[in-house]
Write a protein that holds these residues in place. Structure first.
Motif, mmCIF file in Angstrom:
data_model
loop_
_atom_site.group_PDB
_atom_site.id
_atom_site.type_symbol
_atom_site.label_atom_id
_atom_site.label_comp_id
_atom_site.label_asym_id
_atom_site.label_seq_id
_atom_site.Cartn_x
_atom_site.Cartn_y
_atom_site.Cartn_z
ATOM 1 N N LEU A 1 0.853 -1.181 0.000
ATOM 2 C CA LEU A 1 0.000 0.000 0.000
ATOM 3 C C LEU A 1 0.893 1.236 0.000
ATOM 4 O O LEU A 1 1.745 1.400 0.877
ATOM 5 C CB LEU A 1 -0.906 0.020 1.227
ATOM 6 N N ASP B 1 2.291 -6.564 2.883
ATOM 7 C CA ASP B 1 1.705 -7.708 3.572
ATOM 8 C C ASP B 1 1.082 -8.616 2.520
ATOM 9 O O ASP B 1 0.891 -8.215 1.364
ATOM 10 C CB ASP B 1 0.650 -7.262 4.586
ATOM 11 N N LEU C 1 -4.150 -7.012 2.318
ATOM 12 C CA LEU C 1 -4.400 -5.636 2.775
ATOM 13 C C LEU C 1 -5.875 -5.338 2.528
ATOM 14 O O LEU C 1 -6.284 -5.009 1.411
ATOM 15 C CB LEU C 1 -3.501 -4.648 2.029
ATOM 16 N N ARG D 1 -7.607 -2.715 7.136
ATOM 17 C CA ARG D 1 -6.174 -2.478 7.327
ATOM 18 C C ARG D 1 -5.761 -1.132 6.739
ATOM 19 O O ARG D 1 -4.917 -0.415 7.303
ATOM 20 C CB ARG D 1 -5.392 -3.614 6.648
ATOM 21 N N VAL D 2 -6.367 -0.753 5.632
ATOM 22 C CA VAL D 2 -6.066 0.555 5.036
ATOM 23 C C VAL D 2 -6.469 1.676 5.983
ATOM 24 O O VAL D 2 -5.734 2.660 6.160
ATOM 25 C CB VAL D 2 -6.783 0.686 3.672
ATOM 26 N N GLU E 1 -3.861 2.002 8.784
ATOM 27 C CA GLU E 1 -2.632 2.658 8.329
ATOM 28 C C GLU E 1 -2.854 4.158 8.140
ATOM 29 O O GLU E 1 -1.977 4.974 8.437
ATOM 30 C CB GLU E 1 -2.159 2.024 7.018
#
Length: 398
Positions: free
Chosen positions: A225, A241, A244, A248-249, A252
């Motif tokens: 990403l 990873d 994603l 998870r985005v 982050e």
């Protein structure tokens, strides 16, 4: 063709008389034929008796019939090949096919019907049913305003207006007018904003997101990403990873906002991770505007696409990653070098971190924005279709 006055038996008898010793001229004068006709008889029937001549005639007739049958079969085959791509399910389609064969191959209607296996009565049939123009017109009007209504609800509305119509008849008219309601497929997706995007004029005005994929030495795939500040060109997030997701985005992004501050807008493509419910909920909770580019238009997300090209050219294509931890270490080192050491042509050949510090110091000192012209041209945007037509606006996304 005019039939000859001499039968085959008579011709063979005349040739026998010539073979017996009579001269050719005498035989021709006796029977009133020319010498050319006589020699043609001789070439065709010379040396034959009456039975052999009769058998030759039978063979000739059979050969002519076979030729005719072969020609007809070849014509039927050609007509069927011509109609191979035409669907002939309804009687109307069969009538059109018969009319096409009659005009194209100059055959009779009987021959065309026989070739495609259609009954001539169905081809010659002409409907005496009324066209129901009033009901059709009203049905189209109601279906235009009530686009999600089926024929049953439309039947109730038409009957409520005083028109007498059977439900089976209305269903037939409904199908002939092609008013069937199409079923909506798929789930709802996050739409985001479709307003024109202006070029960023300060840090944290707009971030761009995208995914990059690569493989390890054991052929396992992993994804990265990438988050880029479109003004300073800094790489804010570069995480790798095997999976994603949208959640998870968002995590982050929360970490980046805690370290750097919140952006005014985030730009991404229409990938499943970016259009997930997790991203939509996060955008609504944080109040950050999320902009989706038009499908199939990666040039509208040019900043992060350019970063992806540099990442792949300078690191991914040059390195073999033995494990995911190895890839994370090298990505972190490359991100640090990209932000602090590597000169960027679009910001005056300065590293993005140094350019960001110069911009922040200028804004704190006199409130003006420092912009350094680089060797790369600034992005040129076409006038937007709606909203502002400022030349500093990117094209509308859709």
């Amino acid at each position: 063709m005019r039939q000859s006055r001499f039968t085959e038996e008579r011709i063979i008898a005349i040739l026998r008389e010539h073979e017996a010793g009579s001269k050719t001229g005498e035989v021709c004068r006796k029977y009133g034929v020319s010498s050319a006709t006589f020699y043609k008889w001789k070439a065709k029937y010379g040396g034959l008796d009456v039975s052999e001549a009769r058998r030759l005639k039978v063979l000739t007739d059979e050969n002519a019939k076979l030729k005719k049958l072969l020609a007809e079969a070849m014509l039927d085959n050609a007509m069927l090949k011509d109609l191979k791509r035409k669907k002939m399910v309804t009687p109307a389609a069969k009538r059109q096919a018969v009319a096409y064969l009659c005009s194209q191959y100059e055959v009779s209607q009987r021959r065309a019907c026989s070739a495609i296996g259609v009954d001539r009565t169905s081809v010659r049939y002409r409907s005496r049913r009324s066209d129901d123009g009033v009901i059709r017109a009203r049905l189209r009007e109601l279906a235009t305003t009530r686009r999600r209504f089926g024929y049953r609800r439309l039947l109730l509305m038409i009957r409520g207006e005083g028109l007498k119509v059977n439900h089976k008849k209305l269903r037939r008219l409904y199908a002939e007018e092609r008013l069937q309601v199409r079923r909506r497929g798929g789930r709802k997706r996050a739409l985001g904003t479709r307003a024109p995007m202006t070029l960023p004029q300060a840090p944290n005005q707009r971030w761009s997101l995208d995914f990059v994929s690569d493989t390890l030495t054991d052929s396992r795939k992993f994804r990265m990403l990438a988050v880029v500040d479109d003004f300073t060109r800094e790489c804010i997030v570069l995480v790798a990873d095997t999976s994603l997701s949208g959640a998870r985005v968002t995590r982050e992004l929360d970490t980046a906002i805690a370290n750097r501050g919140r952006p005014l807008m985030i730009v991404s493509d229409n990938g499943t991770e970016f259009t997930s419910t997790a991203i939509l909920s996060w955008s609504q909770q944080t109040g950050i505007e999320w902009h989706y580019i038009a499908p199939g238009k990666p040039q509208q997300n040019a900043f992060v696409e350019s970063f992806n090209g540099r990442l792949r050219d300078e690191l991914l294509n040059e390195t073999l990653f033995s494990s995911l931890d190895h890839a994370r270490r090298l990505l972190a080192d490359w991100q640090k070098d990209y932000n602090t050491v590597r000169p960027h042509s679009s910001i005056g050949n300065l590293p993005p971190a140094i350019y960001a510090k110069l911009t922040a110091s200028d804004m704190q000192r006199d409130g003006t924005l420092r912009y350094v012209e680089g060797s790369a041209p600034r992005p040129v945007a076409s006038p937007s279709q709606t909203g502002s037509n400022d030349p500093g606006a990117l094209p509308i996304a859709g």
